[in-house]
Design an enzyme around this catalytic site. Structure first.
Site, PDB file in Angstrom:
ATOM      1  N   LYS A  27       0.917  -1.178  -0.105  1.00 31.83           N
ATOM      2  CA  LYS A  27       0.038  -0.003  -0.095  1.00 31.83           C
ATOM      3  C   LYS A  27       0.734   1.097   0.061  1.00 31.83           C
ATOM      4  O   LYS A  27       0.442   2.084  -0.772  1.00 31.83           O
ATOM      5  CB  LYS A  27      -1.072   0.031   1.212  1.00 31.83           C
ATOM      6  CG  LYS A  27      -2.192   0.918   1.199  1.00 31.83           C
ATOM      7  CD  LYS A  27      -3.063   0.599   2.319  1.00 31.83           C
ATOM      8  CE  LYS A  27      -2.345   0.012   3.838  1.00 31.83           C
ATOM      9  NZ  LYS A  27      -2.186   0.906   4.793  1.00 31.83           N
ATOM     10  N   ARG A 102     -10.196   3.385   7.870  1.00 33.67           N
ATOM     11  CA  ARG A 102      -9.952   1.829   8.322  1.00 33.67           C
ATOM     12  C   ARG A 102     -11.265   1.310   8.913  1.00 33.67           C
ATOM     13  O   ARG A 102     -11.249  -0.016   9.135  1.00 33.67           O
ATOM     14  CB  ARG A 102      -9.051   1.811   9.520  1.00 33.67           C
ATOM     15  CG  ARG A 102      -7.558   1.692   8.866  1.00 33.67           C
ATOM     16  CD  ARG A 102      -6.641   0.864   9.973  1.00 33.67           C
ATOM     17  NE  ARG A 102      -5.339   0.784   9.827  1.00 33.67           N
ATOM     18  CZ  ARG A 102      -4.439   1.274   9.433  1.00 33.67           C
ATOM     19  NH1 ARG A 102      -4.268   2.463   9.154  1.00 33.67           N
ATOM     20  NH2 ARG A 102      -3.189   0.750   9.459  1.00 33.67           N
ATOM     21  N   ARG A 136      10.439  -6.749   5.757  1.00 36.79           N
ATOM     22  CA  ARG A 136      10.439  -5.266   5.470  1.00 36.79           C
ATOM     23  C   ARG A 136      11.122  -4.298   6.225  1.00 36.79           C
ATOM     24  O   ARG A 136      11.193  -4.611   7.456  1.00 36.79           O
ATOM     25  CB  ARG A 136       8.845  -4.805   5.614  1.00 36.79           C
ATOM     26  CG  ARG A 136       8.482  -3.639   5.530  1.00 36.79           C
ATOM     27  CD  ARG A 136       6.946  -3.201   5.381  1.00 36.79           C
ATOM     28  NE  ARG A 136       6.455  -3.003   6.518  1.00 36.79           N
ATOM     29  CZ  ARG A 136       5.271  -2.477   6.552  1.00 36.79           C
ATOM     30  NH1 ARG A 136       4.416  -2.336   5.693  1.00 36.79           N
ATOM     31  NH2 ARG A 136       4.431  -2.436   7.588  1.00 36.79           N
ATOM     32  N   ARG A 168      10.446  -1.470  11.201  1.00 34.70           N
ATOM     33  CA  ARG A 168       9.350  -0.704  11.937  1.00 34.70           C
ATOM     34  C   ARG A 168       8.857  -1.473  13.074  1.00 34.70           C
ATOM     35  O   ARG A 168       8.944  -2.534  13.233  1.00 34.70           O
ATOM     36  CB  ARG A 168       8.231  -0.630  10.919  1.00 34.70           C
ATOM     37  CG  ARG A 168       7.633   0.588  10.660  1.00 34.70           C
ATOM     38  CD  ARG A 168       6.612   0.524   9.801  1.00 34.70           C
ATOM     39  NE  ARG A 168       5.322   0.589  10.459  1.00 34.70           N
ATOM     40  CZ  ARG A 168       4.014   0.474   9.815  1.00 34.70           C
ATOM     41  NH1 ARG A 168       3.932   1.039   8.511  1.00 34.70           N
ATOM     42  NH2 ARG A 168       2.829   0.160  10.443  1.00 34.70           N
ATOM     43  N   ARG A 179      -1.971  -6.772  14.158  1.00 30.78           N
ATOM     44  CA  ARG A 179      -2.410  -5.940  13.050  1.00 30.78           C
ATOM     45  C   ARG A 179      -3.147  -6.562  11.953  1.00 30.78           C
ATOM     46  O   ARG A 179      -4.211  -6.124  11.451  1.00 30.78           O
ATOM     47  CB  ARG A 179      -1.243  -5.265  12.660  1.00 30.78           C
ATOM     48  CG  ARG A 179      -0.557  -4.107  13.563  1.00 30.78           C
ATOM     49  CD  ARG A 179       0.776  -3.695  13.215  1.00 30.78           C
ATOM     50  NE  ARG A 179       0.720  -3.083  11.620  1.00 30.78           N
ATOM     51  CZ  ARG A 179       1.973  -3.098  11.061  1.00 30.78           C
ATOM     52  NH1 ARG A 179       2.968  -3.924  11.393  1.00 30.78           N
ATOM     53  NH2 ARG A 179       1.847  -2.663   9.813  1.00 30.78           N
TER      54      ARG A 179
HETATM   55  P1  AMP Z   1      -0.011   1.947   9.048  1.00 30.36           P
HETATM   56  O1  AMP Z   1       1.318   2.650   9.040  1.00 30.36           O
HETATM   57  O2  AMP Z   1      -1.136   2.706   8.183  1.00 30.36           O
HETATM   58  O3  AMP Z   1       0.017   0.660   9.233  1.00 30.36           O
HETATM   59  O4  AMP Z   1      -0.611   2.639  10.674  1.00 30.36           O
HETATM   60  C1  AMP Z   1       0.180   2.445  11.520  1.00 30.36           C
HETATM   61  C2  AMP Z   1      -0.828   2.257  13.178  1.00 30.36           C
HETATM   62  O5  AMP Z   1      -1.259   3.524  13.128  1.00 30.36           O
HETATM   63  C3  AMP Z   1      -1.904   1.280  12.949  1.00 30.36           C
HETATM   64  O6  AMP Z   1      -1.532   0.138  13.354  1.00 30.36           O
HETATM   65  C4  AMP Z   1      -2.793   2.097  13.699  1.00 30.36           C
HETATM   66  O7  AMP Z   1      -2.376   1.813  15.335  1.00 30.36           O
HETATM   67  C5  AMP Z   1      -2.763   3.559  13.674  1.00 30.36           C
HETATM   68  N1  AMP Z   1      -3.530   3.957  12.583  1.00 30.36           N
HETATM   69  C6  AMP Z   1      -3.204   4.724  11.317  1.00 30.36           C
HETATM   70  N2  AMP Z   1      -4.342   4.862  10.647  1.00 30.36           N
HETATM   71  C7  AMP Z   1      -5.212   4.622  11.382  1.00 30.36           C
HETATM   72  C8  AMP Z   1      -6.661   4.791  11.335  1.00 30.36           C
HETATM   73  N3  AMP Z   1      -7.277   5.212  10.314  1.00 30.36           N
HETATM   74  N4  AMP Z   1      -7.695   4.602  12.295  1.00 30.36           N
HETATM   75  C9  AMP Z   1      -6.875   3.993  13.314  1.00 30.36           C
HETATM   76  N5  AMP Z   1      -5.670   3.774  13.739  1.00 30.36           N
HETATM   77  C10 AMP Z   1      -4.926   4.193  12.679  1.00 30.36           C
END
Ligand code: AMP
Length: 224
Positions: A27, A102, A136, A168, A179
């Site tokens: 993504k 989400r 990753r 990460r 996740r």
């Molecule tokens: P990502 O980089 O998109 O995988 O986001 C990393 C973390 O940020 C996720 O595991 C959530 O804890 C938080 N997060 C990011 N975007 C959202 C969202 N739209 N709603 C809730 N939590 C989010």
């Protein structure tokens, strides 16, 4: 007051993209390419939150533990964050949202801000994702995501800028599992919410990154 011409322009010309996909679906990689090709700002809510954590802001302190656990930050906090971001002048010609919405509640809220959406769903099977996330790495300098040869690899150099590649913090095996469970719990209703829209597409994200980009670009070009 916004004139009706202004309104028409924003409806017909702006390309408002929502990118949905599990962690490790490519993504983020695809988001960077799409944003460049269509000249729209790449808005990654995960990046915004991680930056806030690094900066030690009140927002960062509030979300730090949630991110580390692999759970979701609350809908209200996320929605107000995105609302503020979408008020910036650079989204006048569109945006690419990566990581938001989400949940269905977040999607409903986004519809109140901008219902004219193009939704790209990147689909990748779970076993492929687990394989990908163990190798990753993210460049601590330019932020681009890379894949390394073994899951033990550390400290390698970014092929783009020479910066140091790091894992990460939420990419460890346990948090990845959490996740993925979190994603699975929310993704189906979210996709059901968007599925019937005229500009919804599911892309096979198990292919090579360049093939995936080609498939996405073809669809987005056809929608326009
Ligand atoms: P990502 O980089 O998109 O995988 O986001 C990393 C973390 O940020 C996720 O595991 C959530 O804890 C938080 N997060 C990011 N975007 C959202 C969202 N739209 N709603 C809730 N939590 C989010």
């Amino acid at each position: 007051e916004v004139g009706s011409w202004e309104l028409m322009k924003s409806v017909s010309l702006a390309l408002n993209i929502v990118l949905i996909g599990p962690p490790g679906s490519g993504k983020g990689t695809q988001a960077v390419r799409i944003a460049r090709r269509y000249s729209v700002p790449h808005i990654s809510t995960g990046d915004i939150l991680r930056q806030a954590v690094r900066d030690g802001t009140p927002l960062g302190r509030e979300v730090e533990a949630t991110i580390a656990s692999g759970g979701l930050v609350g809908d209200e906090l996320m929605s107000s964050l995105v609302e503020a971001r979408l008020q910036q002048p650079d989204v006048a010609r569109g945006f690419l949202l990566d990581g938001f919405p989400r949940t269905v509640d977040q999607a409903r809220f986004l519809d109140t801000l901008q219902p004219d959406l193009t939704v790209v769903h990147i689909d990748v099977p779970d076993d492929e994702i687990i394989k990908r996330l163990s190798t990753r790495r993210v460049c601590s300098s330019c932020g681009l995501t890379q894949s390394v040869s073994t899951d033990e690899a550390t400290g390698e150099a970014c092929p783009y800028c020479g910066g140091t590649l790091v894992r990460r913090e939420d990419d460890d095996a346990e948090t990845v599992k959490k996740r993925l469970t979190t994603y699975a719990a929310f993704a189906d209703p979210l996709i059901a919410y968007y599925r019937t829209r005229p500009r919804f597409v599911t892309i096979d994200g198990a292919k090579e990154p360049d093939r995936v980009s080609d498939d996405i670009f073809k669809k987005l070009d056809a929608f326009r």
